[in-house]
Design an enzyme around this catalytic site. Structure first.
Site, PDB file in Angstrom:
ATOM      1  N   CYS A  75     -51.123 -18.026 -83.795  1.00 22.40           N
ATOM      2  CA  CYS A  75     -52.327 -18.617 -83.465  1.00 22.40           C
ATOM      3  C   CYS A  75     -52.444 -19.943 -84.302  1.00 22.40           C
ATOM      4  CB  CYS A  75     -53.613 -18.105 -83.605  1.00 22.40           C
ATOM      5  SG  CYS A  75     -55.247 -18.619 -83.288  1.00 22.40           S
ATOM      6  N   HIS A  76     -52.896 -21.112 -83.925  1.00 23.38           N
ATOM      7  CA  HIS A  76     -53.177 -22.118 -84.794  1.00 23.38           C
ATOM      8  C   HIS A  76     -53.987 -21.788 -86.108  1.00 23.38           C
ATOM      9  CE1 HIS A  76     -52.623 -26.622 -84.861  1.00 23.38           C
ATOM     10  NE2 HIS A  76     -53.325 -26.683 -85.840  1.00 23.38           N
ATOM     11  N   THR A  77     -54.696 -21.020 -85.914  1.00 21.61           N
ATOM     12  CA  THR A  77     -55.316 -20.584 -87.398  1.00 21.61           C
ATOM     13  C   THR A  77     -54.226 -20.104 -88.468  1.00 21.61           C
ATOM     14  OG1 THR A  77     -57.129 -19.988 -86.252  1.00 21.61           O
ATOM     15  CG2 THR A  77     -57.279 -19.261 -88.358  1.00 21.61           C
ATOM     16  N   HIS A  99     -53.059 -12.553 -87.269  1.00 20.80           N
ATOM     17  CA  HIS A  99     -54.185 -11.901 -86.733  1.00 20.80           C
ATOM     18  C   HIS A  99     -54.227 -11.642 -85.245  1.00 20.80           C
ATOM     19  CE1 HIS A  99     -55.138 -16.245 -86.132  1.00 20.80           C
ATOM     20  NE2 HIS A  99     -56.143 -15.722 -85.270  1.00 20.80           N
ATOM     21  N   GLU A 100     -53.012 -11.981 -84.277  1.00 21.64           N
ATOM     22  CA  GLU A 100     -53.177 -11.441 -82.915  1.00 21.64           C
ATOM     23  C   GLU A 100     -52.050 -10.644 -82.748  1.00 21.64           C
ATOM     24  OE1 GLU A 100     -54.191 -15.531 -80.344  1.00 21.64           O
ATOM     25  OE2 GLU A 100     -52.167 -14.667 -80.153  1.00 21.64           O
ATOM     26  N   CYS A 118     -69.193  -3.205 -86.856  1.00 18.41           N
ATOM     27  CA  CYS A 118     -69.374  -2.049 -87.425  1.00 18.41           C
ATOM     28  C   CYS A 118     -70.184  -0.825 -86.575  1.00 18.41           C
ATOM     29  CB  CYS A 118     -70.092  -1.954 -88.740  1.00 18.41           C
ATOM     30  SG  CYS A 118     -71.753  -2.418 -88.819  1.00 18.41           S
ATOM     31  N   CYS A 121     -75.084  -2.325 -87.971  1.00 16.66           N
ATOM     32  CA  CYS A 121     -75.922  -3.537 -89.005  1.00 16.66           C
ATOM     33  C   CYS A 121     -76.830  -3.983 -87.911  1.00 16.66           C
ATOM     34  CB  CYS A 121     -75.148  -4.322 -89.540  1.00 16.66           C
ATOM     35  SG  CYS A 121     -74.065  -5.445 -88.621  1.00 16.66           S
ATOM     36  N   CYS A 170     -74.891  -6.246 -85.490  1.00 21.51           N
ATOM     37  CA  CYS A 170     -74.299  -5.594 -84.353  1.00 21.51           C
ATOM     38  C   CYS A 170     -75.454  -5.065 -83.380  1.00 21.51           C
ATOM     39  CB  CYS A 170     -73.534  -4.289 -85.030  1.00 21.51           C
ATOM     40  SG  CYS A 170     -71.978  -4.909 -85.778  1.00 21.51           S
ATOM     41  N   CYS A 190     -70.781  -9.386 -87.498  1.00 25.45           N
ATOM     42  CA  CYS A 190     -71.280  -8.353 -88.279  1.00 25.45           C
ATOM     43  C   CYS A 190     -71.693  -8.717 -89.588  1.00 25.45           C
ATOM     44  CB  CYS A 190     -70.135  -7.180 -88.261  1.00 25.45           C
ATOM     45  SG  CYS A 190     -70.340  -5.776 -88.968  1.00 25.45           S
ATOM     46  N   ARG A 244     -67.604  -9.687 -90.264  1.00 32.16           N
ATOM     47  CA  ARG A 244     -67.432 -10.775 -89.682  1.00 32.16           C
ATOM     48  C   ARG A 244     -66.460 -11.604 -90.206  1.00 32.16           C
ATOM     49  NH1 ARG A 244     -72.606 -14.332 -91.066  1.00 32.16           N
ATOM     50  NH2 ARG A 244     -73.767 -12.189 -90.543  1.00 32.16           N
ATOM     51  N   CYS A 257     -57.045 -12.422 -80.016  1.00 30.77           N
ATOM     52  CA  CYS A 257     -57.588 -13.903 -80.544  1.00 30.77           C
ATOM     53  C   CYS A 257     -57.799 -14.806 -79.403  1.00 30.77           C
ATOM     54  CB  CYS A 257     -57.136 -14.255 -81.628  1.00 30.77           C
ATOM     55  SG  CYS A 257     -58.002 -15.956 -82.475  1.00 30.77           S
ATOM     56  N   ARG A 315     -48.169 -19.480 -76.618  1.00 29.10           N
ATOM     57  CA  ARG A 315     -48.059 -18.455 -77.536  1.00 29.10           C
ATOM     58  C   ARG A 315     -46.611 -17.775 -77.525  1.00 29.10           C
ATOM     59  NH1 ARG A 315     -52.012 -19.793 -79.890  1.00 29.10           N
ATOM     60  NH2 ARG A 315     -54.009 -18.779 -80.197  1.00 29.10           N
TER      61      ARG A 315
HETATM   62  N1  NAD Z   1     -63.385 -20.187 -83.170  1.00 27.26           N
HETATM   63  C1  NAD Z   1     -62.637 -19.092 -82.834  1.00 27.26           C
HETATM   64  O1  NAD Z   1     -62.890 -17.928 -83.008  1.00 27.26           O
HETATM   65  C2  NAD Z   1     -61.061 -19.478 -83.034  1.00 27.26           C
HETATM   66  C3  NAD Z   1     -60.040 -18.543 -82.376  1.00 27.26           C
HETATM   67  C4  NAD Z   1     -58.725 -19.056 -82.239  1.00 27.26           C
HETATM   68  C5  NAD Z   1     -58.470 -20.260 -82.549  1.00 27.26           C
HETATM   69  N2  NAD Z   1     -59.222 -21.039 -83.084  1.00 27.26           N
HETATM   70  C6  NAD Z   1     -58.946 -22.608 -83.537  1.00 27.26           C
HETATM   71  O2  NAD Z   1     -58.766 -23.358 -82.304  1.00 27.26           O
HETATM   72  C7  NAD Z   1     -57.995 -24.246 -82.337  1.00 27.26           C
HETATM   73  C8  NAD Z   1     -56.765 -24.200 -81.263  1.00 27.26           C
HETATM   74  O3  NAD Z   1     -56.126 -23.111 -81.297  1.00 27.26           O
HETATM   75  P1  NAD Z   1     -54.715 -23.173 -80.431  1.00 27.26           P
HETATM   76  O4  NAD Z   1     -54.009 -21.915 -80.729  1.00 27.26           O
HETATM   77  O5  NAD Z   1     -54.783 -23.189 -79.110  1.00 27.26           O
HETATM   78  O6  NAD Z   1     -53.762 -24.373 -80.948  1.00 27.26           O
HETATM   79  P2  NAD Z   1     -52.557 -25.176 -80.486  1.00 27.26           P
HETATM   80  O7  NAD Z   1     -51.761 -25.825 -81.593  1.00 27.26           O
HETATM   81  O8  NAD Z   1     -51.655 -24.456 -79.480  1.00 27.26           O
HETATM   82  O9  NAD Z   1     -53.369 -26.312 -79.721  1.00 27.26           O
HETATM   83  C9  NAD Z   1     -54.079 -27.401 -80.124  1.00 27.26           C
HETATM   84  C10 NAD Z   1     -53.767 -28.429 -79.193  1.00 27.26           C
HETATM   85  O10 NAD Z   1     -54.571 -29.531 -79.477  1.00 27.26           O
HETATM   86  C11 NAD Z   1     -53.758 -30.779 -79.233  1.00 27.26           C
HETATM   87  N3  NAD Z   1     -54.353 -31.568 -79.910  1.00 27.26           N
HETATM   88  C12 NAD Z   1     -54.094 -32.347 -81.198  1.00 27.26           C
HETATM   89  N4  NAD Z   1     -54.555 -33.327 -81.717  1.00 27.26           N
HETATM   90  C13 NAD Z   1     -55.448 -33.800 -80.467  1.00 27.26           C
HETATM   91  C14 NAD Z   1     -56.085 -34.999 -80.135  1.00 27.26           C
HETATM   92  N5  NAD Z   1     -56.265 -35.731 -81.374  1.00 27.26           N
HETATM   93  N6  NAD Z   1     -56.641 -34.871 -79.112  1.00 27.26           N
HETATM   94  C15 NAD Z   1     -56.352 -33.975 -78.079  1.00 27.26           C
HETATM   95  N7  NAD Z   1     -55.674 -33.149 -78.281  1.00 27.26           N
HETATM   96  C16 NAD Z   1     -55.145 -32.832 -79.685  1.00 27.26           C
HETATM   97  C17 NAD Z   1     -52.365 -30.346 -79.425  1.00 27.26           C
HETATM   98  O11 NAD Z   1     -51.457 -31.209 -78.884  1.00 27.26           O
HETATM   99  C18 NAD Z   1     -52.272 -28.937 -79.045  1.00 27.26           C
HETATM  100  O12 NAD Z   1     -51.918 -28.984 -77.614  1.00 27.26           O
HETATM  101  C19 NAD Z   1     -57.317 -24.325 -83.650  1.00 27.26           C
HETATM  102  O13 NAD Z   1     -58.104 -25.086 -84.507  1.00 27.26           O
HETATM  103  C20 NAD Z   1     -57.651 -22.781 -84.055  1.00 27.26           C
HETATM  104  O14 NAD Z   1     -57.651 -22.681 -85.518  1.00 27.26           O
HETATM  105  C21 NAD Z   1     -60.669 -20.825 -83.337  1.00 27.26           C
HETATM  106 ZN    ZN Z   2     -56.650 -16.907 -83.635  1.00 27.83          ZN
HETATM  107 ZN    ZN Z   3     -72.208  -4.694 -88.035  1.00 28.27          ZN
END
Ligand code: NAD
Ligand code: ZN
Ligand code: ZN
Length: 394
Positions: A62-64, A85-86, A115, A118, A121, A129, A133, A195, A389
């Site tokens: 994942c991007h994270t 994490h995925e 959990c 709490c 939850c 959580c 969390r 994720c 992915r």
């Molecule tokens: N909130 C949550 O629970 C949660 C969960 C998972 C991932 N995330 C976050 O979500 C985001 C996306 O994750 P992903 O795995 O899909 O990432 P990814 O890298 O697969 O996709 C990101 C996309 O954004 C595009 N991008 C980059 N700059 C841009 C711009 N200026 N304008 C438009 N598009 C642009 C890229 O070309 C790419 O296609 C990440 O920041 C990730 O950390 C958050």
């Molecule tokens: Zn993720």
């Molecule tokens: Zn909890």
């Protein structure tokens, strides 16, 4: 005697009694920001009270993980560390007190645990959580503030990541961060629900509650953004505008319900373009790129009076929101969404069944598959914008 068949639908089994013992296995360790993953032998302690040890079968990126690998946030610069994490896996052994899972159960790790006890939850208002969390600062187990991973020589502690650490053959998690799934689930697809895809679907369904006939703009068309599209499509949204600087994502997005595309490099202002396409702006916008400039455009592209922007992207520190507070007096709202507002233990098993029944289409999210040893190539695919992915098989 633990004699678990670790490989789903295949004839292979562990013939070692590992319960209660340290396991030596392969893991992809990060030793510094942006340094290539080192696939090396590590030692994994048995699970302590209310923890489980799982054998990872598939993990994806994942991007994270990418931003943690680069060390974009100060809180992420902890080394050596096992990211990831995925995933999907099978329980190897459970620690004292774990009642809801046992050896041999198929499970999905979740970075945002539940959990069940709490005040959070028990509330319908949140999926956070009190204890488990999502916490980017956490790098040791809560039970004793120690790690369960050790280098082979030393031994030196290797730190945990995001309640999960899945880039390893075996990992230890709090049982609150592990969701049991049906034993006949298609494991590759279910990995997506750990994720990215759950996050995107849930942001559309739970956080925004997208209504039939409504209009949507999605900024960033990775797996998360395209899962938002799939969620909005399944809710009957009439227009779903996809925004990405990578035109290759447009082709992938069509299959997931994107009706219109905008490349920010082709227009002066994305929000003005959207205002022209949909008079007054969209009802919902989703920021899935993790960039402040993108967040501002997402905010400005919604209709005044009732527009809602959902933030999903993870933003580098120490950046702050790009708004003047008075701008919110125009009736545009902004909200963040973690794991799509799903309560993981309570809601993920049902989501998995819904996905498999075809309520949403998970085809197309897994664009590549590689052996775990090629994790560096898999990261490069995401860096280059080639993969949604990439599934790594352990
Ligand atoms: N909130 C949550 O629970 C949660 C969960 C998972 C991932 N995330 C976050 O979500 C985001 C996306 O994750 P992903 O795995 O899909 O990432 P990814 O890298 O697969 O996709 C990101 C996309 O954004 C595009 N991008 C980059 N700059 C841009 C711009 N200026 N304008 C438009 N598009 C642009 C890229 O070309 C790419 O296609 C990440 O920041 C990730 O950390 C958050
Ligand atoms: Zn993720
Ligand atoms: Zn909890």
């Amino acid at each position: 005697m633990s004699n678990i068949n670790y490989s789903h639908h295949q004839e292979s089994s562990s013939d070692h009694e590992t319960r209660g013992k340290t396991i030596t296995c392969k893991a992809a360790v990060v030793w510094g920001p942006g340094e290539p993953f080192s696939v090396e032998e590590i030692q994994v302690d048995p699970p302590k009270q209310m923890e489980v040890r799982i054998k990872i079968l598939y993990t994806s990126i994942c991007h994270t993980d990418l931003s943690a690998w680069k060390g974009e946030n100060e809180s992420q610069r902890v080394y050596p560390r096992i990211l990831g994490h995925e995933a999907v896996g099978v329980i190897e052994s459970v620690g004292e007190g774990v009642e809801d899972m046992r050896e041999g159960d198929y499970v999905v790790p979740v970075f945002n645990g539940e959990c069940g006890q709490c005040v959070y939850c028990k509330s319908d208002e949140t999926n956070l959580c009190e204890r488990y969390r999502v916490n980017p600062l956490k790098c040791v187990m809560l039970a004793d503030s120690k790690t369960r991973f050790w280098t082979q020589n030393g031994p030196r502690p290797i730190f945990h990541f995001l309640n999960t650490s899945t880039f390893t053959e075996f990992t230890v998690l709090d049982s609150a961060c592990v969701v049991k799934i049906d034993s006949d689930s298609p494991l590759k697809k279910v990995t997506l629900l750990s994720c990215g895809v759950s996050t995107g679907l849930g942001a559309a369904w739970n956080t925004a509650n997208v209504q039939p006939g409504s209009t949507v703009a999605i900024f960033g068309l990775g797996a998360v953004g395209l899962a938002v599209a799939e969620g909005a499509r399944s809710r009957g949204a009439s227009r779903i505008i996809g925004v990405d600087i990578n035109p290759d994502k447009f082709i992938k997005g069509k299959a997931m319900g994107i009706t219109d595309f905008i490349n920010p490099n082709d227009v002066d202002s994305v929000s003005e373009k959207i205002m022209k396409m949909i008079k007054g702006g969209v009802q919902y916008s989703f920021e899935c790129a993790g960039k402040l400039s993108v967040l501002r455009e997402a905010f400005l592209s919604t209709h005044d009076g009732w527009g809602l922007t959902v933030i999903l992207g993870i933003h580098a520190t120490p950046e702050m929101m790009p708004f003047h507070p008075m701008e919110l007096f125009q009736g545009r709202r902004i909200i963040g969404s973690v794991f799509g507002d799903f309560k993981p233990k309570t809601q993920l098993p049902l989501l998995a069944r819904q996905c498999l029944q075809g309520v949403v289409n998970l085809d197309g999210f897994i664009t590549h598959e590689l052996p775990f040893s090629q994790i560096n190539e898999a990261f490069q695919l995401l860096v280059d914008g080639k993969s949604l992915r990439c599934l790594l098989q352990l």
